[in-house]
Design an enzyme around this catalytic site. Sequence first.
Site, mmCIF file in Angstrom:
data_model
loop_
_atom_site.group_PDB
_atom_site.id
_atom_site.type_symbol
_atom_site.label_atom_id
_atom_site.label_comp_id
_atom_site.label_asym_id
_atom_site.label_seq_id
_atom_site.Cartn_x
_atom_site.Cartn_y
_atom_site.Cartn_z
ATOM 1 N N ALA A 83 31.787 32.528 23.994
ATOM 2 C CA ALA A 83 31.945 31.856 25.288
ATOM 3 C C ALA A 83 33.389 31.439 25.483
ATOM 4 N N GLU A 85 36.729 31.082 28.793
ATOM 5 C CA GLU A 85 37.403 31.546 30.000
ATOM 6 C C GLU A 85 38.313 32.662 29.517
ATOM 7 N N THR A 101 37.133 24.766 27.970
ATOM 8 C CA THR A 101 36.138 25.675 27.380
ATOM 9 C C THR A 101 36.622 26.246 26.045
ATOM 10 N N THR A 131 41.215 37.105 20.281
ATOM 11 C CA THR A 131 41.935 38.180 20.968
ATOM 12 C C THR A 131 43.261 38.493 20.267
ATOM 13 N N ASP A 132 43.751 39.709 20.478
ATOM 14 C CA ASP A 132 45.074 40.073 19.933
ATOM 15 C C ASP A 132 46.205 39.365 20.691
ATOM 16 N N GLU A 133 45.869 38.758 21.861
ATOM 17 C CA GLU A 133 46.926 38.156 22.679
ATOM 18 C C GLU A 133 47.559 36.941 22.008
ATOM 19 N N TYR A 157 46.038 31.328 28.674
ATOM 20 C CA TYR A 157 44.839 31.908 28.030
ATOM 21 C C TYR A 157 45.064 32.105 26.538
ATOM 22 N N LYS A 161 43.316 30.320 23.198
ATOM 23 C CA LYS A 161 42.613 31.068 22.138
ATOM 24 C C LYS A 161 43.292 30.827 20.788
ATOM 25 N N LYS A 196 39.171 42.258 36.011
ATOM 26 C CA LYS A 196 40.027 42.825 34.968
ATOM 27 C C LYS A 196 40.435 44.238 35.401
ATOM 28 N N LEU A 197 41.502 44.763 34.782
ATOM 29 C CA LEU A 197 42.137 45.982 35.301
ATOM 30 C C LEU A 197 41.153 47.134 35.587
ATOM 31 N N ARG A 221 48.586 48.427 26.972
ATOM 32 C CA ARG A 221 47.428 47.804 26.346
ATOM 33 C C ARG A 221 46.737 48.833 25.455
ATOM 34 N N GLY A 290 55.187 35.824 33.289
ATOM 35 C CA GLY A 290 55.160 35.879 31.815
ATOM 36 C C GLY A 290 54.387 37.060 31.259
ATOM 37 N N HIS A 291 54.325 38.136 32.015
ATOM 38 C CA HIS A 291 53.491 39.304 31.678
ATOM 39 C C HIS A 291 53.856 39.917 30.321
HETATM 40 P P1 NAD Z 1 33.694 37.037 30.010
HETATM 41 O O1 NAD Z 1 34.590 36.196 30.848
HETATM 42 O O2 NAD Z 1 33.160 38.310 30.552
HETATM 43 O O3 NAD Z 1 32.422 36.193 29.547
HETATM 44 C C1 NAD Z 1 32.518 34.863 29.117
HETATM 45 C C2 NAD Z 1 31.102 34.293 29.044
HETATM 46 O O4 NAD Z 1 31.205 32.934 28.577
HETATM 47 C C3 NAD Z 1 30.389 34.246 30.402
HETATM 48 O O5 NAD Z 1 29.054 34.670 30.256
HETATM 49 C C4 NAD Z 1 30.446 32.769 30.786
HETATM 50 O O6 NAD Z 1 29.343 32.356 31.595
HETATM 51 C C5 NAD Z 1 30.423 32.096 29.414
HETATM 52 N N1 NAD Z 1 31.043 30.767 29.454
HETATM 53 C C6 NAD Z 1 32.249 30.447 30.002
HETATM 54 N N2 NAD Z 1 32.467 29.126 29.865
HETATM 55 C C7 NAD Z 1 31.392 28.617 29.210
HETATM 56 C C8 NAD Z 1 31.038 27.313 28.774
HETATM 57 N N3 NAD Z 1 31.846 26.266 29.002
HETATM 58 N N4 NAD Z 1 29.870 27.137 28.102
HETATM 59 C C9 NAD Z 1 29.048 28.203 27.872
HETATM 60 N N5 NAD Z 1 29.318 29.456 28.291
HETATM 61 C C10 NAD Z 1 30.482 29.661 28.948
HETATM 62 O O7 NAD Z 1 34.502 37.268 28.662
HETATM 63 P P2 NAD Z 1 34.581 38.556 27.720
HETATM 64 O O8 NAD Z 1 35.622 39.459 28.234
HETATM 65 O O9 NAD Z 1 33.210 39.048 27.471
HETATM 66 O O10 NAD Z 1 35.151 37.878 26.393
HETATM 67 C C11 NAD Z 1 34.275 37.314 25.412
HETATM 68 C C12 NAD Z 1 35.099 36.775 24.260
HETATM 69 O O11 NAD Z 1 35.852 37.841 23.684
HETATM 70 C C13 NAD Z 1 36.112 35.711 24.675
HETATM 71 O O12 NAD Z 1 36.137 34.723 23.668
HETATM 72 C C14 NAD Z 1 37.438 36.456 24.743
HETATM 73 O O13 NAD Z 1 38.518 35.608 24.460
HETATM 74 C C15 NAD Z 1 37.233 37.490 23.646
HETATM 75 N N6 NAD Z 1 37.971 38.764 23.823
HETATM 76 C C16 NAD Z 1 37.910 39.462 24.997
HETATM 77 C C17 NAD Z 1 38.590 40.679 25.116
HETATM 78 C C18 NAD Z 1 38.503 41.510 26.393
HETATM 79 O O14 NAD Z 1 39.156 42.563 26.484
HETATM 80 N N7 NAD Z 1 37.701 41.151 27.364
HETATM 81 C C19 NAD Z 1 39.344 41.181 24.054
HETATM 82 C C20 NAD Z 1 39.394 40.427 22.860
HETATM 83 C C21 NAD Z 1 38.700 39.231 22.757
HETATM 84 P P1 TYD Z 2 43.695 42.513 32.280
HETATM 85 O O1 TYD Z 2 42.543 43.428 32.458
HETATM 86 O O2 TYD Z 2 43.757 41.253 33.095
HETATM 87 O O3 TYD Z 2 43.764 42.174 30.715
HETATM 88 P P2 TYD Z 2 44.924 41.395 29.875
HETATM 89 O O4 TYD Z 2 45.904 40.805 30.792
HETATM 90 O O5 TYD Z 2 44.134 40.359 29.147
HETATM 91 O O6 TYD Z 2 45.516 42.452 28.984
HETATM 92 O O7 TYD Z 2 45.022 43.319 32.547
HETATM 93 C C1 TYD Z 2 45.342 44.488 31.800
HETATM 94 C C2 TYD Z 2 46.717 44.943 32.234
HETATM 95 O O8 TYD Z 2 46.665 45.372 33.598
HETATM 96 C C3 TYD Z 2 47.757 43.828 32.193
HETATM 97 O O9 TYD Z 2 48.996 44.400 31.786
HETATM 98 C C4 TYD Z 2 47.846 43.353 33.621
HETATM 99 C C5 TYD Z 2 47.555 44.614 34.419
HETATM 100 N N1 TYD Z 2 46.867 44.424 35.718
HETATM 101 C C6 TYD Z 2 47.360 45.034 36.876
HETATM 102 O O10 TYD Z 2 48.396 45.726 36.844
HETATM 103 N N2 TYD Z 2 46.675 44.868 38.036
HETATM 104 C C7 TYD Z 2 45.541 44.120 38.116
HETATM 105 O O11 TYD Z 2 44.956 43.989 39.216
HETATM 106 C C8 TYD Z 2 45.038 43.511 36.918
HETATM 107 C C9 TYD Z 2 43.797 42.671 36.956
HETATM 108 C C10 TYD Z 2 45.733 43.690 35.741
#
Ligand code: NAD
Ligand code: TYD
Length: 351
Positions: A83, A85, A101, A131-133, A157, A161, A196-197, A221, A290-291
């Site tokens: 869970a 943001e 959160t 995350t790797d970020e 973010y 994390k 997301k992208l 990425r 800050g990209h």
């Molecule tokens: P997401 O935003 O799709 O899902 C987050 C979930 O957490 C949602 O279901 C939301 O309702 C729930 N949530 C948010 N706040 C909450 C709270 N206060 N209490 C209970 N539930 C809550 O996220 P995701 O992309 O599935 O990422 C999941 C995890 O993986 C995160 O911890 C993220 O940092 C990590 N992660 C994501 C990526 C990616 O590419 N998306 C990569 C590496 C790590």
């Molecule tokens: P994103 O999916 O938000 O993941 P993260 O920033 O966590 O890597 O974005 C992936 C890449 O795409 C990032 O370099 C930002 C870029 N991006 C765009 O160029 N346009 C968009 O509309 C979005 C959401 C992201």
Amino acid sequence: MKKILITGGAGFIGSHVVRRFVLHHPEYHIYNLDALTYAGNLENLRDVENAPNYTFVKGDIVDASFIDSLISENDFHGIIHLAAESHVDRSISDPMSFVMTNVVGTVNLLNAAKKAWAGDMAGRRFYHVSTDEVYGELHDPGTFFLETTKYDPRSPYSASKASSDHFVRAYHNTYKLPVVISNCSNNYGPNHFPEKLIPLMIHNILNNKPLPVYGKGENIRDWLFVEDHARAIDVIFHKGVNGDTYNIGGHNEWTNIDLVKLLCGLMDKKLGRAEGESAALITYVTDRAGHDLRYAIDATKLSEELGWKPSLQFEEGLERTVDWYLNNKEWLHNVTSGEYKGYYDSMYVNR
Ligand code: NAD
Ligand code: TYD
């Protein structure tokens, strides 16, 4: 039956983790705890919601007394914490919800586990999904994030994390809580919220809307199919060493602009459009503040010590992803309209 608590299971990655554990581990009862924010959607789990080893619990990890009761009243064998943001752009406009959160919520879970498991830690596991970020950004080609890379978070973010990762390690060191952490690269696949992208581009191509590429589209990425991440989490949960960290990545680097063009070509074919029709929607917009330039993971430790490797080639994974969105237009419509519309539209304000 051993009880496992998965947090954030209604979100993108969490729903794939819940499905994997419910289907592959009938020896566990899976409790999915999720607050159902804009990013959480029970539609993601329709196929397993009636499974006998699955229970959904609606709740907020920021609510310390609720979390304390839930964890003290259930004898959880393990907690897999996803869970969060998760969207960088939102963290730029509203950092405090990320602190609440991602940091406070994680510490609430750690405190509850520490209390409930006191004197009985053997065989338990607190798995923190990160995350790797947290490692910051890379510049030189041929350099990669290792588990030993110094933390250098650069967005609200990734700072939130990184902070939660530090708390998890501190609870291991101070209270001997049995923890494991993984840091994964960018995921893609079905059920990805269209802010997301990749899902945003699929949504906008389908709806003939501009495709907003930040800056010059040169940021890089490392993309991993979400089911490969869920499988890595399964492997690490069962075989990882307490206190250790594992990097997870796809060895699959793309500049944003090349990726968007690849997606446009694929969608032209799927939609029967003329070649170049979708790419004409590409619009360069103001860069993200800050990209981070480049993320790339070295996942050697995970492959050598625990035997995990990504299974899908990117082109195949991307095609599966596009097909899923084309077959689930109603899902896409639902999460961008009705009660979700305000949240969805709000991200455009951030650009
Ligand atoms: P997401 O935003 O799709 O899902 C987050 C979930 O957490 C949602 O279901 C939301 O309702 C729930 N949530 C948010 N706040 C909450 C709270 N206060 N209490 C209970 N539930 C809550 O996220 P995701 O992309 O599935 O990422 C999941 C995890 O993986 C995160 O911890 C993220 O940092 C990590 N992660 C994501 C990526 C990616 O590419 N998306 C990569 C590496 C790590
Ligand atoms: P994103 O999916 O938000 O993941 P993260 O920033 O966590 O890597 O974005 C992936 C890449 O795409 C990032 O370099 C930002 C870029 N991006 C765009 O160029 N346009 C968009 O509309 C979005 C959401 C992201």
